[in-house]
Design an enzyme around this catalytic site. Structure first.
Site, PDB file in Angstrom:
ATOM      1  N   ASP A  38      49.787  36.827  39.716  1.00  0.00           N
ATOM      2  CA  ASP A  38      48.469  36.944  40.306  1.00  0.00           C
ATOM      3  C   ASP A  38      48.107  38.439  40.303  1.00  0.00           C
ATOM      4  O   ASP A  38      49.000  39.278  40.270  1.00  0.00           O
ATOM      5  CB  ASP A  38      48.581  36.376  41.734  1.00  0.00           C
ATOM      6  CG  ASP A  38      47.522  36.888  42.668  1.00  0.00           C
ATOM      7  OD1 ASP A  38      46.347  36.621  42.401  1.00  0.00           O
ATOM      8  OD2 ASP A  38      47.859  37.551  43.667  1.00  0.00           O
ATOM      9  N   ASP A 232      50.689  35.790  46.202  1.00  0.00           N
ATOM     10  CA  ASP A 232      50.707  36.116  47.633  1.00  0.00           C
ATOM     11  C   ASP A 232      49.705  35.310  48.449  1.00  0.00           C
ATOM     12  O   ASP A 232      49.813  35.243  49.666  1.00  0.00           O
ATOM     13  CB  ASP A 232      50.383  37.608  47.826  1.00  0.00           C
ATOM     14  CG  ASP A 232      48.937  37.913  47.454  1.00  0.00           C
ATOM     15  OD1 ASP A 232      48.459  37.361  46.445  1.00  0.00           O
ATOM     16  OD2 ASP A 232      48.283  38.683  48.169  1.00  0.00           O
ATOM     17  N   ASP A 236      47.228  30.795  45.761  1.00  0.00           N
ATOM     18  CA  ASP A 236      48.341  30.740  44.815  1.00  0.00           C
ATOM     19  C   ASP A 236      49.320  29.617  45.122  1.00  0.00           C
ATOM     20  O   ASP A 236      50.136  29.249  44.265  1.00  0.00           O
ATOM     21  CB  ASP A 236      49.102  32.080  44.812  1.00  0.00           C
ATOM     22  CG  ASP A 236      48.234  33.241  44.399  1.00  0.00           C
ATOM     23  OD1 ASP A 236      47.470  33.089  43.418  1.00  0.00           O
ATOM     24  OD2 ASP A 236      48.301  34.305  45.043  1.00  0.00           O
TER      25      ASP A 236
HETATM   26  P1  ADP Z   1      41.063  37.034  43.197  1.00  0.00           P
HETATM   27  O1  ADP Z   1      42.008  36.237  42.354  1.00  0.00           O
HETATM   28  O2  ADP Z   1      40.823  38.387  42.626  1.00  0.00           O
HETATM   29  O3  ADP Z   1      41.456  37.091  44.664  1.00  0.00           O
HETATM   30  P2  ADP Z   1      38.844  35.206  43.951  1.00  0.00           P
HETATM   31  O4  ADP Z   1      38.943  33.891  43.258  1.00  0.00           O
HETATM   32  O5  ADP Z   1      39.165  35.240  45.397  1.00  0.00           O
HETATM   33  O6  ADP Z   1      39.647  36.300  43.099  1.00  0.00           O
HETATM   34  O7  ADP Z   1      37.363  35.770  43.758  1.00  0.00           O
HETATM   35  C1  ADP Z   1      36.780  35.831  42.477  1.00  0.00           C
HETATM   36  C2  ADP Z   1      35.474  36.600  42.539  1.00  0.00           C
HETATM   37  O8  ADP Z   1      34.567  35.984  43.471  1.00  0.00           O
HETATM   38  C3  ADP Z   1      35.610  38.030  43.020  1.00  0.00           C
HETATM   39  O9  ADP Z   1      36.002  38.901  41.985  1.00  0.00           O
HETATM   40  C4  ADP Z   1      34.195  38.300  43.519  1.00  0.00           C
HETATM   41  O10 ADP Z   1      33.339  38.596  42.449  1.00  0.00           O
HETATM   42  C5  ADP Z   1      33.780  36.971  44.114  1.00  0.00           C
HETATM   43  N1  ADP Z   1      34.061  36.946  45.569  1.00  0.00           N
HETATM   44  C6  ADP Z   1      35.077  36.318  46.218  1.00  0.00           C
HETATM   45  N2  ADP Z   1      35.016  36.523  47.544  1.00  0.00           N
HETATM   46  C7  ADP Z   1      33.947  37.320  47.763  1.00  0.00           C
HETATM   47  C8  ADP Z   1      33.342  37.909  48.935  1.00  0.00           C
HETATM   48  N3  ADP Z   1      33.821  37.732  50.161  1.00  0.00           N
HETATM   49  N4  ADP Z   1      32.240  38.663  48.743  1.00  0.00           N
HETATM   50  C9  ADP Z   1      31.728  38.854  47.520  1.00  0.00           C
HETATM   51  N5  ADP Z   1      32.245  38.347  46.389  1.00  0.00           N
HETATM   52  C10 ADP Z   1      33.339  37.594  46.502  1.00  0.00           C
HETATM   53 MG    MG Z   2      46.443  37.604  45.422  1.00  0.00          MG
END
Ligand code: ADP
Ligand code: MG
Length: 287
Positions: A38, A232, A236
């Site tokens: 991840d 983490d 995941d």
């Molecule tokens: P990661 O694997 O990096 O944790 P996520 O699946 O949680 O990715 O999020 C993917 C995308 O969704 C982020 O890169 C962002 O663009 C958007 N995103 C997620 N949570 C938020 C938030 N709280 N505010 C704004 N954008 C968000």
């Molecule tokens: Mg992570």
């Protein structure tokens, strides 16, 4: 496998901060030929900071107020940034997280959207000339989010997370042990590639929705590989469970630790090649 040598192996792991949930996991670790990692919180420190904000003060106030409702590390970074600027956060009347895309909130009858391109497309927000700015941040390895208020584009907030210092060495050691190393992330392709390059990973699976992470691990297994998954987050957990070996980062969520077969203490990535080496030494001794 003699019980004694397995005990020596898991004991050696424990001494180093590698907690095997059971002796049988040593044998399965020995068989791994691919490691999926991840990005956020695993390869990176998971403590992002706002590096750029383009928008007016009202937009910043609405942005930070809306993000107060989110537990995402990106949200924490935005709230910290506004707090530092002594912005007073407003009451949020309604809040909705859109997994993998962003958030939607209502603040004193204003509709706030914060998230990626897909979120804006889904809400028919015209982001005008923002695309080039987004790309500029992304090639730098930053995560850039678009902001809209009442359907109108209002600005961008970019956030950067730093890689763990030992990540490049850990990945090199895994590759030297003959394992294929792959990054898996919900973040966009360009940001993911930039981070991957910094740590020496050449295979990236990006823009994966939280609920799709396990499917991606399954796909790699269907190619005939024995997959170790390292993560983490709550996101995941299903991928950690489906992998041949799930490896949780000790600084991560309880859910991830529960779902995994191995926990590495303190989030030290060098413990992953170490676990592989211990498994090889143990199993080779037995045979
Ligand atoms: P990661 O694997 O990096 O944790 P996520 O699946 O949680 O990715 O999020 C993917 C995308 O969704 C982020 O890169 C962002 O663009 C958007 N995103 C997620 N949570 C938020 C938030 N709280 N505010 C704004 N954008 C968000
Ligand atoms: Mg992570």
């Amino acid at each position: 496998a003699t019980p004694t040598s397995i005990m020596v192996g898991t004991g050696k792991g424990a001494e180093n901060g590698i907690l095997f949930k059971g002796g049988e996991h040593l044998e399965r670790t020995h068989a791994l030929n691919a490691i999926v990692l991840d990005k956020t919180g695993t390869i990176t420190k998971g403590k992002p900071e706002v590096t750029n904000f383009t928008g007016d003060d009202e937009t910043l106030q609405l942005l930070a107020s809306a993000e107060k409702g989110s537990e995402h590390p990106l949200a924490e970074a935005i709230v910290a940034y506004a707090t530092e600027k002594e912005i007073e956060l407003g009451e949020v009347d309604d809040f909705n997280a859109i997994p993998g895309h962003g958030i939607e909130a209502t603040i004193s009858s204003n509709n706030i959207l914060v998230g990626n391109r897909k979120l804006m497309q889904d809400h028919q927000v015209d982001v005008g000339s923002a695309e080039q700015e987004l790309i500029d941040y992304e090639v730098d390895g930053k995560t850039a989010m678009l902001i809209a208020v009442d359907g109108k584009y209002r600005g961008i907030v970019a956030v950067a997370d730093t890689i763990k210092e030992t990540a490049p060495q850990a990945i090199r050691e895994l590759q030297e042990e003959g394992l294929e190393v792959i990054m898996l992330t919900g973040d966009n392709e360009r940001t993911a590639q930039a981070i991957a390059k910094q740590v020496g990973i050449d295979q990236v699976i990006a823009q994966v929705l939280p609920e799709e992470k396990a499917d991606k691990v399954k796909e790699i297994q269907l190619q005939g590989k024995k997959v170790g998954m390292v993560g983490d987050g709550v996101n995941d957990a299903p991928a950690l469970a489906i992998a041949d070996i799930g490896i949780a980062i000790g600084t991560g969520t309880e859910v991830a630790i529960e779902a995994a077969d191995i926990t590495i203490l303190g989030g030290e990535l060098l413990l992953i090649p170490k676990a592989i080496k211990i498994s090889h030494a143990t199993i080779r001794n037995i045979r």
